[in-house]
Design a protein around this motif. Structure first.
Motif: not given
Length: 331
Positions: A215-219
């Motif tokens: 899960x990308x941090x920005x998401x």
């Protein structure tokens, strides 16, 4: 693939996250507000911050929602399924919020995705739905009832010789911590679920590898900020139902319910299970109230709440399936 359709699904997911925030704000703070442990605005501000922090600890739940529930095709058809699923979940959230009914945003989302997938001919991982969604959906309210009853019984026994006024004052202070713990658990569960849908959209849109479950941090950050904003908007209709209509809560009861529900959320997150924060706190309130006497719980209110729980999956799924058909015709 053009990035605009993917961006549209991401924005729609944020719309769902916002409705989730104001729909489920009551889960974390209704008991503290009803016992006057916190003022309404202080409570929603605290819950918004705790939601924001909790979201970064819910990656396991996000992975389950993002890759374990449905298997949509790549490209525009997969994005259409995500769109219909989110719209079905949002419509159910808005309806139950208007009715003041504490239903599950989580199950609305999963039901919406499942209904859209079936209507769109995509695969649904039924084994995962059974083990990670249906079984926890049944187990978590039972655990809430039992744990709420046991925690409240322990409090009554431990403080049996202390003046009631002193006990109430102490637990009114303690509720600040228990409400924060509940809100943190809500962030772990619900912000992470929205992040999982965003990753699903990125995957079918070709912006993330299908084998990459990270899960990308920005998401996570974006989902956390939006659900926190929704939480700060408040959910006063549902808050009245949870805080006043099931039982007349005292500070010790509010503390017991919040601690019990938070514990259930933490265990479920550790098991990768996307459970309903609504089910956890509502059933814990019922268990706490039952220690006084069974008649202390307003079972007519409980029946309407449970009816909403039962309807959530099929209603959100049916709405998503209908929207999938309409979108398919329009496009």
């Amino acid at each position: 693939m053009d990035w605009l359709p993917v961006a549209g699904v991401v924005l729609l997911a944020m719309g769902f996250s916002y409705t989730n925030g104001f729909h489920d704000a009551a889960n974390a703070i209704a008991t503290s507000v009803s016992t006057r442990a916190l003022t309404p605005r202080a409570a929603v501000a605290m819950a918004a911050v705790a939601n924001l922090c909790g979201a970064f600890f819910g990656t396991r739940v996000a992975e389950t929602v993002g890759s374990g529930i449905i298997d949509p095709p790549s490209g525009s058809e997969g994005l259409l399924i995500c769109t219909a699923g989110l719209l079905g979940a949002i419509s159910w959230n808005l309806l139950t919020w208007w009715l003041g009914l504490p239903s599950s945003s989580s199950h609305a989302l999963i039901g919406g995705l499942g209904g859209a997938a079936l209507a769109g001919g995509a695969a649904v991982h039924w084994e995962m739905v059974l083990s990670k969604v249906v079984l926890p959906m049944v187990a978590s309210p039972l655990a809430g009832l039992l744990l709420g009853y046991l925690v409240m019984t322990a409090i009554l026994w431990l403080f049996r010789d202390v003046r009631p006024g002193r006990v109430s004052r102490g637990f009114r202070v303690a509720q600040t911590g228990s409400a924060a713990a509940m809100a943190f658990g809500h962030g772990m569960q619900d912000a992470a679920k929205t992040a999982g849908v965003v990753v699903l959209a990125l995957t079918v849109g070709g912006y993330q590898s299908g084998g990459d479950q990270a899960i990308p941090l920005w998401v996570l950050g974006m989902s956390a900020v939006v659900i926190s904003a929704g939480t700060y908007a408040g959910g006063w209709r549902i808050m009245r139902t949870l805080g006043r209509r099931i039982i007349d809560l005292t500070p010790p009861q509010g503390f017991a319910a919040e601690v019990s529900a938070a514990a259930i959320l933490y265990v479920a997150t550790a098991l990768h299970a996307p459970i309903s924060t609504t089910h956890a706190i509502t059933s814990s309130i019922m268990g706490v109230g039952a220690t006084r006497r069974l008649k202390a719980v307003r079972w007519s209110v409980v029946r309407s709440i449970v009816g909403g729980w039962v309807l959530t999956f099929p209603a959100a799924g049916a709405a998503a399936a209908a929207l999938m058909a309409l979108l398919g015709l329009a496009l």
